[in-house]
Design a protein around this motif. Structure first.
Motif, PDB file in Angstrom:
ATOM      1  N   LEU A 133     -36.556   9.567  92.594  1.00  0.00           N
ATOM      2  CA  LEU A 133     -37.132   8.471  93.367  1.00  0.00           C
ATOM      3  C   LEU A 133     -38.154   7.764  92.491  1.00  0.00           C
ATOM      4  CD1 LEU A 133     -37.259   7.066  96.154  1.00  0.00           C
ATOM      5  CD2 LEU A 133     -39.107   8.648  96.746  1.00  0.00           C
ATOM      6  N   PHE A 134     -37.949   6.469  92.292  1.00  0.00           N
ATOM      7  CA  PHE A 134     -38.807   5.681  91.398  1.00  0.00           C
ATOM      8  C   PHE A 134     -38.903   6.345  90.020  1.00  0.00           C
ATOM      9  CE2 PHE A 134     -40.461   4.655  95.673  1.00  0.00           C
ATOM     10  CZ  PHE A 134     -40.227   3.279  95.661  1.00  0.00           C
ATOM     11  N   ASN A 135     -37.717   6.794  89.514  1.00  0.00           N
ATOM     12  CA  ASN A 135     -37.597   7.398  88.181  1.00  0.00           C
ATOM     13  C   ASN A 135     -38.327   8.738  88.045  1.00  0.00           C
ATOM     14  OD1 ASN A 135     -35.991   5.321  87.072  1.00  0.00           O
ATOM     15  ND2 ASN A 135     -37.815   4.058  86.739  1.00  0.00           N
ATOM     16  N   ARG A 136     -38.674   9.342  89.162  1.00  0.00           N
ATOM     17  CA  ARG A 136     -39.295  10.664  89.130  1.00  0.00           C
ATOM     18  C   ARG A 136     -38.400  11.650  89.865  1.00  0.00           C
ATOM     19  NH1 ARG A 136     -45.495  10.749  90.820  1.00  0.00           N
ATOM     20  NH2 ARG A 136     -45.142  12.891  90.067  1.00  0.00           N
ATOM     21  N   THR A 137     -38.180  12.827  89.261  1.00  0.00           N
ATOM     22  CA  THR A 137     -37.341  13.844  89.867  1.00  0.00           C
ATOM     23  C   THR A 137     -38.064  14.478  91.054  1.00  0.00           C
ATOM     24  OG1 THR A 137     -36.250  14.350  87.758  1.00  0.00           O
ATOM     25  CG2 THR A 137     -36.096  15.999  89.500  1.00  0.00           C
ATOM     26  N   VAL A 138     -37.459  14.376  92.244  1.00  0.00           N
ATOM     27  CA  VAL A 138     -38.057  14.970  93.443  1.00  0.00           C
ATOM     28  C   VAL A 138     -37.330  16.255  93.845  1.00  0.00           C
ATOM     29  CG1 VAL A 138     -38.938  12.782  94.293  1.00  0.00           C
ATOM     30  CG2 VAL A 138     -36.628  13.507  94.945  1.00  0.00           C
ATOM     31  N   TYR A 139     -36.103  16.427  93.347  1.00  0.00           N
ATOM     32  CA  TYR A 139     -35.386  17.681  93.586  1.00  0.00           C
ATOM     33  C   TYR A 139     -34.345  17.888  92.503  1.00  0.00           C
ATOM     34  CZ  TYR A 139     -32.356  21.267  95.491  1.00  0.00           C
ATOM     35  OH  TYR A 139     -31.624  22.422  95.639  1.00  0.00           O
ATOM     36  N   GLN A 140     -34.208  19.143  92.071  1.00  0.00           N
ATOM     37  CA  GLN A 140     -33.173  19.508  91.109  1.00  0.00           C
ATOM     38  C   GLN A 140     -32.780  20.951  91.365  1.00  0.00           C
ATOM     39  OE1 GLN A 140     -33.870  18.266  87.119  1.00  0.00           O
ATOM     40  NE2 GLN A 140     -32.341  19.632  86.230  1.00  0.00           N
ATOM     41  N   GLY A 141     -31.488  21.203  91.535  1.00  0.00           N
ATOM     42  CA  GLY A 141     -31.057  22.561  91.804  1.00  0.00           C
ATOM     43  C   GLY A 141     -29.555  22.696  91.767  1.00  0.00           C
ATOM     44  N   LYS A 142     -29.069  23.849  92.182  1.00  0.00           N
ATOM     45  CA  LYS A 142     -27.638  24.130  92.150  1.00  0.00           C
ATOM     46  C   LYS A 142     -26.911  23.349  93.232  1.00  0.00           C
ATOM     47  CE  LYS A 142     -27.928  28.768  90.137  1.00  0.00           C
ATOM     48  NZ  LYS A 142     -27.570  30.202  90.311  1.00  0.00           N
ATOM     49  N   PHE A 143     -25.668  23.019  92.937  1.00  0.00           N
ATOM     50  CA  PHE A 143     -24.815  22.318  93.903  1.00  0.00           C
ATOM     51  C   PHE A 143     -23.581  23.161  94.133  1.00  0.00           C
ATOM     52  CE2 PHE A 143     -21.308  19.402  94.912  1.00  0.00           C
ATOM     53  CZ  PHE A 143     -21.839  18.754  96.023  1.00  0.00           C
ATOM     54  N   ASN A 144     -23.331  23.507  95.387  1.00  0.00           N
ATOM     55  CA  ASN A 144     -22.171  24.333  95.727  1.00  0.00           C
ATOM     56  C   ASN A 144     -21.015  23.432  96.120  1.00  0.00           C
ATOM     57  OD1 ASN A 144     -20.382  26.284  96.502  1.00  0.00           O
ATOM     58  ND2 ASN A 144     -21.532  26.993  98.281  1.00  0.00           N
ATOM     59  N   SER A 145     -20.050  23.261  95.220  1.00  0.00           N
ATOM     60  CA  SER A 145     -18.907  22.386  95.479  1.00  0.00           C
ATOM     61  C   SER A 145     -17.740  23.122  96.115  1.00  0.00           C
ATOM     62  CB  SER A 145     -18.439  21.734  94.171  1.00  0.00           C
ATOM     63  OG  SER A 145     -18.066  22.724  93.233  1.00  0.00           O
ATOM     64  N   GLY A 146     -17.932  24.409  96.417  1.00  0.00           N
ATOM     65  CA  GLY A 146     -16.852  25.185  97.028  1.00  0.00           C
ATOM     66  C   GLY A 146     -16.880  26.623  96.531  1.00  0.00           C
ATOM     67  N   LYS A 147     -16.475  27.546  97.373  1.00  0.00           N
ATOM     68  CA  LYS A 147     -16.475  28.948  96.989  1.00  0.00           C
ATOM     69  C   LYS A 147     -15.263  29.256  96.124  1.00  0.00           C
ATOM     70  CE  LYS A 147     -18.999  30.498 101.093  1.00  0.00           C
ATOM     71  NZ  LYS A 147     -18.982  31.394 102.284  1.00  0.00           N
ATOM     72  N   ARG A 148     -15.534  29.580  94.856  1.00  0.00           N
ATOM     73  CA  ARG A 148     -14.452  29.932  93.936  1.00  0.00           C
ATOM     74  C   ARG A 148     -14.846  31.192  93.185  1.00  0.00           C
ATOM     75  NH1 ARG A 148     -15.151  24.301  92.718  1.00  0.00           N
ATOM     76  NH2 ARG A 148     -13.576  23.030  93.772  1.00  0.00           N
ATOM     77  N   ALA A 149     -13.918  32.124  93.070  1.00  0.00           N
ATOM     78  CA  ALA A 149     -14.179  33.358  92.348  1.00  0.00           C
ATOM     79  C   ALA A 149     -14.062  33.121  90.845  1.00  0.00           C
ATOM     80  CB  ALA A 149     -13.197  34.433  92.798  1.00  0.00           C
ATOM     81  N   GLY A 150     -14.962  33.724  90.093  1.00  0.00           N
ATOM     82  CA  GLY A 150     -14.880  33.613  88.639  1.00  0.00           C
ATOM     83  C   GLY A 150     -15.595  32.385  88.100  1.00  0.00           C
ATOM     84  N   PHE A 206     -12.857  19.272  86.565  1.00  0.00           N
ATOM     85  CA  PHE A 206     -14.311  19.441  86.527  1.00  0.00           C
ATOM     86  C   PHE A 206     -14.783  20.211  87.749  1.00  0.00           C
ATOM     87  CE2 PHE A 206     -13.285  15.495  88.676  1.00  0.00           C
ATOM     88  CZ  PHE A 206     -14.089  15.508  89.810  1.00  0.00           C
ATOM     89  N   ASP A 207     -16.068  20.569  87.731  1.00  0.00           N
ATOM     90  CA  ASP A 207     -16.678  21.244  88.872  1.00  0.00           C
ATOM     91  C   ASP A 207     -18.170  20.947  88.838  1.00  0.00           C
ATOM     92  OD1 ASP A 207     -16.884  22.776  91.134  1.00  0.00           O
ATOM     93  OD2 ASP A 207     -17.033  24.677  90.061  1.00  0.00           O
ATOM     94  N   PHE A 208     -18.675  20.269  89.843  1.00  0.00           N
ATOM     95  CA  PHE A 208     -20.096  19.939  89.875  1.00  0.00           C
ATOM     96  C   PHE A 208     -20.901  21.195  90.200  1.00  0.00           C
ATOM     97  CE2 PHE A 208     -18.389  15.618  91.029  1.00  0.00           C
ATOM     98  CZ  PHE A 208     -18.712  15.055  89.806  1.00  0.00           C
ATOM     99  N   ALA A 209     -21.925  21.459  89.392  1.00  0.00           N
ATOM    100  CA  ALA A 209     -22.725  22.678  89.543  1.00  0.00           C
ATOM    101  C   ALA A 209     -24.200  22.402  89.792  1.00  0.00           C
ATOM    102  CB  ALA A 209     -22.583  23.542  88.278  1.00  0.00           C
ATOM    103  N   GLN A 210     -24.675  21.212  89.394  1.00  0.00           N
ATOM    104  CA  GLN A 210     -26.087  20.875  89.552  1.00  0.00           C
ATOM    105  C   GLN A 210     -26.235  19.526  90.244  1.00  0.00           C
ATOM    106  OE1 GLN A 210     -28.862  22.726  88.508  1.00  0.00           O
ATOM    107  NE2 GLN A 210     -27.467  24.411  88.001  1.00  0.00           N
ATOM    108  N   MET A 211     -27.294  19.384  91.028  1.00  0.00           N
ATOM    109  CA  MET A 211     -27.593  18.104  91.652  1.00  0.00           C
ATOM    110  C   MET A 211     -29.049  17.718  91.376  1.00  0.00           C
ATOM    111  SD  MET A 211     -27.996  18.891  95.750  1.00  0.00           S
ATOM    112  CE  MET A 211     -28.599  17.224  96.040  1.00  0.00           C
ATOM    113  N   GLN A 212     -29.288  16.423  91.375  1.00  0.00           N
ATOM    114  CA  GLN A 212     -30.629  15.918  91.106  1.00  0.00           C
ATOM    115  C   GLN A 212     -30.895  14.691  91.969  1.00  0.00           C
ATOM    116  OE1 GLN A 212     -31.471  13.671  87.403  1.00  0.00           O
ATOM    117  NE2 GLN A 212     -33.063  15.192  86.988  1.00  0.00           N
ATOM    118  N   LEU A 213     -32.106  14.629  92.517  1.00  0.00           N
ATOM    119  CA  LEU A 213     -32.562  13.464  93.255  1.00  0.00           C
ATOM    120  C   LEU A 213     -33.766  12.881  92.535  1.00  0.00           C
ATOM    121  CD1 LEU A 213     -32.419  14.536  97.029  1.00  0.00           C
ATOM    122  CD2 LEU A 213     -31.025  12.795  95.908  1.00  0.00           C
TER     123      LEU A 213
END
Length: 208
Positions: free
Chosen positions: A151-168, A142-149
């Protein structure tokens, strides 16, 4: 005269079943009393996991992807140096504190996806991304690509997650460059695997 087929359940499966029962009951009996004294010790669980891992290799067990799909709560984990040496389990582990529940999810929609989340009170941190399953090896990369935070069941942040530099793209990546879980035991109630880093874990099936 043909011998009777053995129906004896291996000890390590009985132990892991007790772990699942304790998780499902919330570690309490029908009267609300704590079941901690009846829950297998960490050393015993590590030994059972290692025996299950060895049996899966010896028996060349193969599990279909469908048996992995769903949501699973992380209940027990062991360090990366856990191993069997001369038949004796080396290394220790611990039960995950209920104060910080963690969950892993596998869902197949247009493609196979993985989700991994941990909750601290009202704050939830979640990672999601693509996955692929090598059925003959029971290995899920697998490879994690998105992250979400949340708080009290409300999304306060959602965006890309960089799990490491990989080509392709993810599909182009060799397994050797991706994180993965090598599953060695999958049941309706729990799953167990060793991660790329060498750690062991057991997750309990979440039911609605």
């Amino acid at each position: 005269m043909m011998g009777e087929l053995s129906t004896t359940v291996p000890d390590y499966l009985e132990i892991l079943s007790k772990v699942a029962i304790a998780a499902r009951s919330g570690n309490r009996d029908a009267e609300g009393g704590l079941l901690r004294n009846h829950r297998p010790t960490a050393k015993v669980v590590v030994s059972a996991l290692l025996q299950a891992e060895r049996a899966a290799k010896q028996q060349r067990l193969v599990y279909p992807l469908e048996s992995l799909l769903g949501d699973w709560r992380l209940y027990f984990t062991a360090p990366r140096n856990a191993k069997l040496q001369n038949g004796v389990a080396q290394g220790n582990g611990f039960y995950i504190p209920q104060i910080a529940p963690a969950q892993i999810s596998f869902h197949s929609r247009e493609r196979l996806e993985i989700g991994n989340q941990v909750q601290f009170g009202s704050l939830l941190f979640k990672l999601t991304g693509p996955a692929r399953y090598l059925g003959k090896k029971n290995l899920l990369a697998f490879d994690f690509a998105q992250m979400q935070l949340r708080l009290f069941n409300r999304t306060v942040y959602q965006g890309k997650f960089n799990s490491g530099k990989r080509a392709g793209t993810f599909e182009e990546q060799p397994i050797s460059k991706l994180p993965f879980f090598a599953f060695f035991l999958i049941t309706e109630d729990y799953i167990a695997a060793r991660g790329r880093g060498g750690g062991l874990a057991i997750w309990i099936k979440q039911v609605a």
